[in-house]
Design a protein around this motif. Structure first.
Motif, PDB file in Angstrom:
ATOM      1  N   GLY A  60       1.022  -9.368  -8.150  1.00  0.00           N
ATOM      2  CA  GLY A  60       0.808  -7.959  -8.394  1.00  0.00           C
ATOM      3  C   GLY A  60       0.475  -7.167  -7.145  1.00  0.00           C
ATOM      4  O   GLY A  60       0.040  -6.024  -7.237  1.00  0.00           O
ATOM      5  N   LYS A  61       0.684  -7.764  -5.966  1.00  0.00           N
ATOM      6  CA  LYS A  61       0.373  -7.086  -4.707  1.00  0.00           C
ATOM      7  C   LYS A  61       1.577  -6.412  -4.085  1.00  0.00           C
ATOM      8  O   LYS A  61       1.453  -5.693  -3.110  1.00  0.00           O
ATOM      9  N   GLY A  62       2.747  -6.646  -4.634  1.00  0.00           N
ATOM     10  CA  GLY A  62       3.943  -6.028  -4.097  1.00  0.00           C
ATOM     11  C   GLY A  62       4.467  -6.738  -2.872  1.00  0.00           C
ATOM     12  O   GLY A  62       3.996  -7.810  -2.501  1.00  0.00           O
ATOM     13  N   VAL A  63       5.451  -6.117  -2.245  1.00  0.00           N
ATOM     14  CA  VAL A  63       6.134  -6.683  -1.094  1.00  0.00           C
ATOM     15  C   VAL A  63       5.920  -5.761   0.094  1.00  0.00           C
ATOM     16  O   VAL A  63       6.238  -4.580   0.023  1.00  0.00           O
ATOM     17  N   GLY A  64       5.375  -6.302   1.160  1.00  0.00           N
ATOM     18  CA  GLY A  64       5.159  -5.488   2.342  1.00  0.00           C
ATOM     19  C   GLY A  64       4.029  -6.010   3.202  1.00  0.00           C
ATOM     20  O   GLY A  64       3.534  -7.113   2.982  1.00  0.00           O
ATOM     21  N   PRO A  65       3.609  -5.212   4.140  1.00  0.00           N
ATOM     22  CA  PRO A  65       2.628  -5.669   5.118  1.00  0.00           C
ATOM     23  C   PRO A  65       1.190  -5.760   4.588  1.00  0.00           C
ATOM     24  O   PRO A  65       0.367  -6.443   5.173  1.00  0.00           O
ATOM     25  N   VAL A  66       0.900  -5.084   3.485  1.00  0.00           N
ATOM     26  CA  VAL A  66      -0.478  -5.039   2.986  1.00  0.00           C
ATOM     27  C   VAL A  66      -0.737  -6.256   2.104  1.00  0.00           C
ATOM     28  O   VAL A  66      -0.155  -6.386   1.027  1.00  0.00           O
ATOM     29  N   LYS A  67      -1.600  -7.149   2.579  1.00  0.00           N
ATOM     30  CA  LYS A  67      -1.917  -8.377   1.839  1.00  0.00           C
ATOM     31  C   LYS A  67      -3.263  -8.289   1.133  1.00  0.00           C
ATOM     32  O   LYS A  67      -3.433  -8.853   0.061  1.00  0.00           O
ATOM     33  N   THR A  68      -4.230  -7.610   1.746  1.00  0.00           N
ATOM     34  CA  THR A  68      -5.544  -7.431   1.127  1.00  0.00           C
ATOM     35  C   THR A  68      -6.062  -6.038   1.455  1.00  0.00           C
ATOM     36  O   THR A  68      -5.778  -5.497   2.521  1.00  0.00           O
ATOM     37  N   VAL A  69      -6.810  -5.474   0.513  1.00  0.00           N
ATOM     38  CA  VAL A  69      -7.410  -4.163   0.699  1.00  0.00           C
ATOM     39  C   VAL A  69      -8.869  -4.261   0.264  1.00  0.00           C
ATOM     40  O   VAL A  69      -9.161  -4.760  -0.825  1.00  0.00           O
ATOM     41  N   GLU A  70      -9.747  -3.806   1.124  1.00  0.00           N
ATOM     42  CA  GLU A  70     -11.167  -3.749   0.786  1.00  0.00           C
ATOM     43  C   GLU A  70     -11.473  -2.356   0.252  1.00  0.00           C
ATOM     44  O   GLU A  70     -11.283  -1.370   0.964  1.00  0.00           O
ATOM     45  N   ILE A  71     -11.901  -2.296  -1.001  1.00  0.00           N
ATOM     46  CA  ILE A  71     -12.288  -0.999  -1.563  1.00  0.00           C
ATOM     47  C   ILE A  71     -13.753  -1.077  -1.970  1.00  0.00           C
ATOM     48  O   ILE A  71     -14.229  -2.109  -2.443  1.00  0.00           O
TER      49      ILE A  71
END
Length: 171
Positions: A60-71
């Motif tokens: 569910g993270k999609g395809v691209g450069p973003v692997k993790t996001v801190e919110i």
């Protein structure tokens, strides 16, 4: 001088071809064994990268450069304000913050339906997302318009994400 007989001409042609050869063994496709090996290595590397991207899409993270996001647990107001400015300049022509569809889907509740990584990857990598991510493919089929790549940086996409979070918390 007598004309050369067909057999002699064939032999002469074969010798010329042999003498022009580089000495490398060639595959049926005309590649040398070394070139063929490199092509197979590159193909395997591409398959490995595709498998990694598919795994990310499956999470569910999609395809691209973003692997993790801190919110954070709370909204970063300064970051959300920055995101609002970017959204108004690059996104609002096609997206509303409500459920209303314009060109693209309405974005109300998007941060509750999608993972932060998916949202950011869709913002920074829309073409690959609609080619490889099942959810993005479905959205493209529903809305019939490819999302334009606005050349948004990951930092700006993070600001837009915070603005979308702010909008969803206010709803």
């Amino acid at each position: 001088m007598k004309p050369l007989k067909p057999f002699a001409m064939l032999m002469l042609g074969a010798m010329m071809l042999y003498s022009c050869s580089s000495g490398d063994n060639e595959t049926a496709g005309g590649e040398t064994e070394q070139e063929s090996g490199l092509a197979h290595q590159e193909e395997a590397a591409g398959e490995s990268a595709a498998a990694t991207e598919t795994a990310a899409a499956d999470e569910g993270k999609g395809v691209g450069p973003v692997k993790t996001v801190e919110i954070g647990a709370t909204i970063d107001e300064a970051l959300a304000n920055q995101g609002k400015s970017i959204f108004e300049g690059k996104c609002s022509a096609c997206h509303q913050l409500s459920d209303q569809k314009v060109v693209g889907p309405g974005l109300a509740g998007v941060t509750e339906r999608r993972k932060p990584e998916w949202i950011m990857n869709m913002i920074v990598n829309p073409e690959e997302m609609t080619k490889q991510d099942p959810t993005a493919k479905k959205l493209l089929a529903e809305h019939l318009t490819q999302m334009t790549n606005q050349n948004v940086t990951e930092q700006d996409a993070r600001a837009i994400l915070e603005y979308l979070r702010q909008n969803d918390k206010a709803s």
